[in-house]
Design an enzyme around this catalytic site. Structure first.
Site, PDB file in Angstrom:
ATOM      1  N   HIS A  46     127.633  12.974  42.843  1.00 42.42           N
ATOM      2  CA  HIS A  46     127.525  12.460  44.207  1.00 42.42           C
ATOM      3  C   HIS A  46     126.076  12.634  44.643  1.00 42.42           C
ATOM      4  CE1 HIS A  46     127.986  11.692  48.346  1.00 42.42           C
ATOM      5  NE2 HIS A  46     127.911  12.949  48.737  1.00 42.42           N
ATOM      6  N   ASN A  68     122.578   9.195  50.963  1.00 46.53           N
ATOM      7  CA  ASN A  68     123.967   9.622  50.731  1.00 46.53           C
ATOM      8  C   ASN A  68     124.901   8.521  51.237  1.00 46.53           C
ATOM      9  OD1 ASN A  68     126.497  10.806  50.767  1.00 46.53           O
ATOM     10  ND2 ASN A  68     125.794  12.748  51.630  1.00 46.53           N
ATOM     11  N   CYS A 100     133.127  12.313  50.997  1.00 46.56           N
ATOM     12  CA  CYS A 100     132.194  12.095  49.880  1.00 46.56           C
ATOM     13  C   CYS A 100     132.847  12.296  48.514  1.00 46.56           C
ATOM     14  CB  CYS A 100     130.978  12.992  50.024  1.00 46.56           C
ATOM     15  SG  CYS A 100     130.056  12.664  51.525  1.00 46.56           S
TER      16      CYS A 100
HETATM   17  O1  UT7 Z   1     127.755  14.405  51.171  1.00 49.53           O
HETATM   18  C1  UT7 Z   1     128.406  15.551  51.611  1.00 49.53           C
HETATM   19  C2  UT7 Z   1     127.722  16.696  51.135  1.00 49.53           C
HETATM   20  N1  UT7 Z   1     126.490  16.857  51.870  1.00 49.53           N
HETATM   21  C3  UT7 Z   1     125.687  17.766  51.480  1.00 49.53           C
HETATM   22  O2  UT7 Z   1     125.978  18.414  50.509  1.00 49.53           O
HETATM   23  C4  UT7 Z   1     124.434  18.030  52.270  1.00 49.53           C
HETATM   24  C5  UT7 Z   1     124.065  19.457  52.084  1.00 49.53           C
HETATM   25  N2  UT7 Z   1     122.890  19.879  52.757  1.00 49.53           N
HETATM   26  C6  UT7 Z   1     121.635  19.430  52.529  1.00 49.53           C
HETATM   27  O3  UT7 Z   1     121.429  18.482  51.828  1.00 49.53           O
HETATM   28  C7  UT7 Z   1     120.492  20.203  53.141  1.00 49.53           C
HETATM   29  O4  UT7 Z   1     120.999  21.395  53.699  1.00 49.53           O
HETATM   30  C8  UT7 Z   1     119.701  19.419  54.229  1.00 49.53           C
HETATM   31  C9  UT7 Z   1     118.854  18.321  53.589  1.00 49.53           C
HETATM   32  C10 UT7 Z   1     120.666  18.832  55.228  1.00 49.53           C
HETATM   33  C11 UT7 Z   1     118.746  20.364  54.958  1.00 49.53           C
HETATM   34  O5  UT7 Z   1     117.908  21.050  54.041  1.00 49.53           O
HETATM   35  P1  UT7 Z   1     117.736  22.650  54.180  1.00 49.53           P
HETATM   36  O6  UT7 Z   1     116.726  23.039  53.191  1.00 49.53           O
HETATM   37  O7  UT7 Z   1     119.091  23.258  54.070  1.00 49.53           O
HETATM   38  O8  UT7 Z   1     117.116  22.801  55.617  1.00 49.53           O
HETATM   39  P2  UT7 Z   1     117.716  23.547  56.899  1.00 49.53           P
HETATM   40  O9  UT7 Z   1     118.947  22.894  57.383  1.00 49.53           O
HETATM   41  O10 UT7 Z   1     117.750  25.020  56.606  1.00 49.53           O
HETATM   42  O11 UT7 Z   1     116.569  23.259  57.960  1.00 49.53           O
HETATM   43  C12 UT7 Z   1     115.249  23.740  57.788  1.00 49.53           C
HETATM   44  C13 UT7 Z   1     114.431  23.329  59.009  1.00 49.53           C
HETATM   45  C14 UT7 Z   1     115.124  23.628  60.344  1.00 49.53           C
HETATM   46  O12 UT7 Z   1     114.145  24.087  61.238  1.00 49.53           O
HETATM   47  P3  UT7 Z   1     114.004  25.665  61.561  1.00 49.53           P
HETATM   48  O13 UT7 Z   1     115.341  26.071  62.089  1.00 49.53           O
HETATM   49  O14 UT7 Z   1     113.680  26.305  60.243  1.00 49.53           O
HETATM   50  O15 UT7 Z   1     112.898  25.694  62.554  1.00 49.53           O
HETATM   51  C15 UT7 Z   1     115.595  22.287  60.820  1.00 49.53           C
HETATM   52  O16 UT7 Z   1     115.675  22.175  62.219  1.00 49.53           O
HETATM   53  O17 UT7 Z   1     114.198  21.913  59.016  1.00 49.53           O
HETATM   54  C16 UT7 Z   1     114.524  21.364  60.295  1.00 49.53           C
HETATM   55  N3  UT7 Z   1     114.948  19.983  60.135  1.00 49.53           N
HETATM   56  C17 UT7 Z   1     114.092  18.953  60.081  1.00 49.53           C
HETATM   57  N4  UT7 Z   1     112.741  18.908  60.170  1.00 49.53           N
HETATM   58  C18 UT7 Z   1     112.163  17.705  60.053  1.00 49.53           C
HETATM   59  C19 UT7 Z   1     116.213  19.506  59.996  1.00 49.53           C
HETATM   60  N5  UT7 Z   1     116.174  18.169  59.845  1.00 49.53           N
HETATM   61  C20 UT7 Z   1     114.866  17.807  59.895  1.00 49.53           C
HETATM   62  C21 UT7 Z   1     114.206  16.575  59.788  1.00 49.53           C
HETATM   63  N6  UT7 Z   1     112.861  16.576  59.874  1.00 49.53           N
HETATM   64  N7  UT7 Z   1     114.854  15.399  59.593  1.00 49.53           N
END
Ligand code: UT7
Length: 324
Positions: free
Chosen positions: A251, A281, A114
């Site tokens: 980005h 992304n 990225c």
């Molecule tokens: O381009 C390279 C750089 N990339 C990035 O910088 C991406 C960085 N990360 C992010 O953008 C975010 O961390 C995400 C969008 C990927 C996730 O957001 P988050 O607020 O960090 O959520 P999380 O990973 O802590 O997940 C929260 C909950 C989890 O459930 P539990 O464990 O709390 O029960 C996940 O399993 O959301 C769940 N979850 C989803 N729920 C519904 C993960 N994906 C989904 C989904 N739909 N698609």
């Protein structure tokens, strides 16, 4: 007299197929609401079957040539940032060369996921200021839909396909930050963070192209910190600070990362180019896509000071300050 690499053309291309968040509700335990609130993404474009990264890149290159009023053979070099090449080799750059009808010069690919466009732009600037090339096309082009695990809701809803291109030209500058062109860059990588974002296949390991794996939350926390510090580092190399910035072109991974970084830099969101809602992304394509959209929307204008910043697999991250 200082030689500057000045942007004289910009263009982009997005595949025809637009996929709204609601489409994922049919196959995954996810909702439009979750995707919007956690990432800011509303839709993304996916390449058609048979539509490759070099095809997207060639469309963006043609658009950039048109905006500059140049012919393919007016370009001396093509640098392509991509992690999703058509083939292991030859480079996507040489494939684009052939597709746009460029019969001279040279081309090569840069792979920094990225952060790829920041790395490619830095390399292209070096070619220009060292006198190796007078005009360089810098392209970010990706088909991340090809490396998605469609059963992993935590990743497959976040990425999209597309391409953007800039043309840089050697022009005489005064050596001050009032010059148009690339003013500074800051590049970083740290391989100890490898497991945060990687693809689980490759030529010399599995012999397959693999699928993307990401630890989203730990990466999120790294991202805001590292993006703000690399943007500040790029600006301070030329004695500028955040108050001089007209546009942050980040980005486009997550609106919350974009907002958190802008806040740390003290730049209001009105001065940030945001396309994540429409593109998702697109990895190395996201910054040139955002630049092209920012120009088309009449936001980015000649003479504006831009800082572009990105982070991705490696981890690799960096920023470029340039006057448009
Ligand atoms: O381009 C390279 C750089 N990339 C990035 O910088 C991406 C960085 N990360 C992010 O953008 C975010 O961390 C995400 C969008 C990927 C996730 O957001 P988050 O607020 O960090 O959520 P999380 O990973 O802590 O997940 C929260 C909950 C989890 O459930 P539990 O464990 O709390 O029960 C996940 O399993 O959301 C769940 N979850 C989803 N729920 C519904 C993960 N994906 C989904 C989904 N739909 N698609």
């Amino acid at each position: 007299m200082t030689t500057r690499a000045v942007v004289i053309g910009v263009g982009h291309y997005l595949p025809e197929r637009v996929v709204p968040n609601s489409e994922f509700e049919q196959t995954l335990d996810t909702t439009d609401e979750w995707i919007r609130s956690r990432s800011g993404i509303e839709r993304r474009h996916f390449a058609a079957e048979g539509e490759t990264t070099s095809m997207l890149g060639a469309h963006a290159a043609t658009a950039a040539l048109k905006s500059a009023g140049l012919a393919p053979d007016d370009i001396d070099a093509i640098v392509v940032a991509t992690s999703t090449p058509d083939l292991t080799f030859p480079s996507v750059a040489t494939m684009i060369q052939e597709k746009i009808g460029m019969t001279r010069g040279f081309g090569f690919d840069v792979q920094a996921v990225c952060a790829g466009f920041i790395y490619a732009l830095t390399n292209a600037n070096a070619l220009v200021v060292s006198g190796q090339a007078k005009r360089v096309m810098v392209i970010g082009a990706e088909t991340f839909s090809r490396i998605m695990d469609w059963t992993d809701r935590a990743t497959c809803v976040l990425f999209g396909d597309g391409a953007g291109a800039l043309i840089l030209e050697a022009q005489a500058g005064s050596g001050t930050t009032q010059d148009r062109g690339v003013l500074s860059s800051d590049l970083n990588s740290d391989g100890r963070y490898r497991d945060m974002l990687y693809v689980d296949g490759g030529v010399s390991s599995t012999g397959t192209s693999g699928k993307l794996r990401m630890q989203g939350n730990p990466l999120f926390r790294q991202a805001v910190e590292k993006l703000a510090s690399t943007a500040t580092a790029a600006l301070s190399k030329v004695d500028l600070d955040d108050s001089a910035v007209d546009w942050i072109v980040p980005h486009q991974a997550n609106i919350r990362i974009i907002q958190g970084t802008a806040k740390k830099l003290g730049v209001p969101m009105e001065r940030v180019i945001v396309t994540v809602q429409d593109h998702g992304n697109t990895s190395a394509a996201s910054i040139p896509l955002a630049m092209s959209v920012g120009v088309a929307q009449g936001k980015i204008k000649k003479g504006d000071l831009l800082v572009a910043e990105a982070i991705g697999g490696g981890l690799a991250w960096g920023a470029v300050a340039l006057r448009w």
